[in-house]
Design an enzyme around this catalytic site. Sequence first.
Site, short mmCIF file in Angstrom:
data_model
loop_
_atom_site.label_atom_id
_atom_site.label_comp_id
_atom_site.label_asym_id
_atom_site.label_seq_id
_atom_site.Cartn_x
_atom_site.Cartn_y
_atom_site.Cartn_z
N HIS A 128 0.85 -1.19 0.00
CA HIS A 128 0.00 0.00 0.00
C HIS A 128 0.89 1.24 0.00
O HIS A 128 2.06 1.17 0.40
CB HIS A 128 -0.89 -0.02 1.25
CG HIS A 128 -2.03 0.92 1.17
ND1 HIS A 128 -1.94 2.22 1.61
CD2 HIS A 128 -3.30 0.77 0.70
CE1 HIS A 128 -3.10 2.82 1.42
NE2 HIS A 128 -3.95 1.97 0.87
N TYR A 129 0.35 2.37 -0.43
CA TYR A 129 1.15 3.60 -0.42
C TYR A 129 1.35 4.14 0.99
O TYR A 129 2.28 4.89 1.25
CB TYR A 129 0.53 4.68 -1.32
CG TYR A 129 -0.81 5.21 -0.85
CD1 TYR A 129 -0.88 6.28 0.04
CD2 TYR A 129 -2.00 4.62 -1.29
CE1 TYR A 129 -2.11 6.76 0.48
CE2 TYR A 129 -3.22 5.10 -0.86
CZ TYR A 129 -3.27 6.16 0.02
OH TYR A 129 -4.49 6.62 0.45
N ARG A 130 0.49 3.75 1.92
CA ARG A 130 0.66 4.20 3.31
C ARG A 130 1.81 3.46 3.97
O ARG A 130 2.11 2.32 3.61
CB ARG A 130 -0.61 3.97 4.10
CG ARG A 130 -1.74 4.86 3.67
CD ARG A 130 -2.96 4.66 4.54
NE ARG A 130 -4.05 5.49 4.05
CZ ARG A 130 -5.30 5.11 4.00
NH1 ARG A 130 -5.65 3.91 4.45
NH2 ARG A 130 -6.22 5.92 3.54
#
Length: 184
Positions: A128-130
Site C-alpha cells: 500500500h502507499y501508506r
Amino acid sequence: MCVAPTPSHLVWVDCEMTGLNPERDELLEVAVVVTDKDLLPLDEGVNVVVSPSSEALGAMDNYVARMHRVSGLLDELSNGVPVSEAQAMVKEYITKHVKTGGIMSGNSIATDRLFITRYMPDVHAILHYRMIDVSSIKELAVRWAPEIYSGAPNKKGGHRAMADVLESIAELAYYREHFLTGTA
C-alpha cells in the site's frame, strides 16, 4: 497502482545498502517480517543478502564500508543472491501473509521504500502507499513526551536488516504501550 490495505497485518522492512542514493547505490540485505495488528510476528520472516555490483561496492564511502565490515555483512556478500532472486524471495514471503495492500513499516522507512521501488518493483507493487514510520512516532515522543522517549528500548541491531526489523517492532510496541494509550 493503489491497492486497498490489508487491515490487520503490517509488513516490516529494513534494507542495508551501499549508500542512501537509490540512483547510484544498491541493496546489500533485505529483511521482512509480517506482524498482526498487535505487533506479533506471524513467523520468523525472511532475510536475504544481495550480491551488489563491484561498481557499487567500490563506490561505498569509508563510513558505510566500515559500518558493513564491523557488522559482518561485507563478509557475507560473496554468498549473496542476485537482486532479482532476492525480489522473488521477498515477494513470496509477503504474499504468503498479505496478497496486496500490505502497510510497509519500519524506522526511517521512506529510504527503504525508495530502494524497494527501484530494485524490487514487484514487491513495491503489492504494498500500500501508506507507511508506518516508527521514527516519526519517536520524533513526536521527543517533543511531546521526553520522559517516554527516554525509556524507549536501545537499538543494538548493528546495521543488520533482521535485527533492525525486530528492534523496530519492539520500539513501536513500547510506544504503543506507553505513548499511544489515550482514549476518545
